[in-house]
Design a protein around this motif. Structure first.
Motif, PDB file in Angstrom:
ATOM      1  N   TYR A  93       0.787  -1.223   0.000  1.00  0.00           N
ATOM      2  CA  TYR A  93       0.000   0.000   0.000  1.00  0.00           C
ATOM      3  C   TYR A  93       0.826   1.284   0.000  1.00  0.00           C
ATOM      4  O   TYR A  93       0.365   2.315  -0.456  1.00  0.00           O
ATOM      5  CB  TYR A  93      -0.967   0.015   1.183  1.00  0.00           C
ATOM      6  N   ILE A  94       2.016   1.231   0.538  1.00  0.00           N
ATOM      7  CA  ILE A  94       2.836   2.444   0.614  1.00  0.00           C
ATOM      8  C   ILE A  94       4.032   2.352  -0.323  1.00  0.00           C
ATOM      9  O   ILE A  94       4.464   3.341  -0.886  1.00  0.00           O
ATOM     10  CB  ILE A  94       3.277   2.711   2.070  1.00  0.00           C
ATOM     11  N   GLY A  95       4.548   1.151  -0.520  1.00  0.00           N
ATOM     12  CA  GLY A  95       5.651   0.950  -1.438  1.00  0.00           C
ATOM     13  C   GLY A  95       6.988   0.955  -0.735  1.00  0.00           C
ATOM     14  O   GLY A  95       7.099   1.201   0.466  1.00  0.00           O
ATOM     15  N   ARG A  96       8.012   0.681  -1.502  1.00  0.00           N
ATOM     16  CA  ARG A  96       9.372   0.615  -0.961  1.00  0.00           C
ATOM     17  C   ARG A  96      10.152   1.902  -1.244  1.00  0.00           C
ATOM     18  O   ARG A  96      11.274   2.045  -0.808  1.00  0.00           O
ATOM     19  CB  ARG A  96      10.122  -0.563  -1.578  1.00  0.00           C
ATOM     20  N   GLU A  97       9.561   2.793  -1.994  1.00  0.00           N
ATOM     21  CA  GLU A  97      10.236   4.061  -2.322  1.00  0.00           C
ATOM     22  C   GLU A  97      10.351   4.923  -1.066  1.00  0.00           C
ATOM     23  O   GLU A  97       9.563   4.802  -0.138  1.00  0.00           O
ATOM     24  CB  GLU A  97       9.443   4.821  -3.376  1.00  0.00           C
ATOM     25  N   ARG A  98      11.294   5.809  -1.071  1.00  0.00           N
ATOM     26  CA  ARG A  98      11.465   6.757   0.037  1.00  0.00           C
ATOM     27  C   ARG A  98      10.304   7.740   0.025  1.00  0.00           C
ATOM     28  O   ARG A  98       9.960   8.292  -1.015  1.00  0.00           O
ATOM     29  CB  ARG A  98      12.778   7.488  -0.103  1.00  0.00           C
ATOM     30  N   LEU A  99       9.701   7.923   1.180  1.00  0.00           N
ATOM     31  CA  LEU A  99       8.618   8.910   1.291  1.00  0.00           C
ATOM     32  C   LEU A  99       9.212  10.298   1.469  1.00  0.00           C
ATOM     33  O   LEU A  99      10.223  10.481   2.147  1.00  0.00           O
ATOM     34  CB  LEU A  99       7.726   8.594   2.493  1.00  0.00           C
ATOM     35  N   TYR A 100       8.573  11.268   0.866  1.00  0.00           N
ATOM     36  CA  TYR A 100       8.974  12.662   1.049  1.00  0.00           C
ATOM     37  C   TYR A 100       8.146  13.278   2.156  1.00  0.00           C
ATOM     38  O   TYR A 100       6.926  13.287   2.100  1.00  0.00           O
ATOM     39  CB  TYR A 100       8.803  13.441  -0.263  1.00  0.00           C
ATOM     40  N   TRP A 101       8.813  13.743   3.194  1.00  0.00           N
ATOM     41  CA  TRP A 101       8.153  14.314   4.359  1.00  0.00           C
ATOM     42  C   TRP A 101       8.189  15.810   4.278  1.00  0.00           C
ATOM     43  O   TRP A 101       7.633  16.536   4.935  1.00  0.00           O
ATOM     44  CB  TRP A 101       8.845  13.831   5.635  1.00  0.00           C
TER      45      TRP A 101
END
Length: 101
Positions: A93-101
């Protein structure tokens, strides 16, 4: 309603275009907004038809999210199996990519 952690998490997830359904994002955003689900709520007139349709779901979640300690059944996931279960959900659901905060 104040701008707090649930709204911040909602914005991070939306801006990162995660694969969570709209219902999940709505619940994450309004999980602590208890006034919205109280009978005769003062905010009903401000809701869109889509928001109004999600109020029963939010109300059910709020009832379930109340902290209480329960004894886990013997078949409950523990340790690495529990980690693997949630890791797979995050990947889906969120993925393995880095999230941008």
């Amino acid at each position: 309603m104040s701008w707090g952690a649930p709204e911040y998490l909602y914005l991070v997830l939306v801006l990162n275009q995660v694969a969570l359904p709209e219902e999940a994002l709505f619940i994450l955003r309004y999980q602590k907004f208890y006034s919205l689900t109280r009978p005769g709520g003062a905010y009903k007139q401000l809701l869109s038809p889509e928001d109004s349709s999600m109020i029963p779901l939010l109300s059910a979640f709020q009832r379930l999210a109340v902290y209480r300690r329960v004894k886990l059944p013997p078949q409950a996931l523990r340790g690495q199996a529990l980690y693997d279960y949630y890791d797979a959900l995050v990947a889906k659901y969120i993925g393995r990519e880095r999230l941008y905060w």
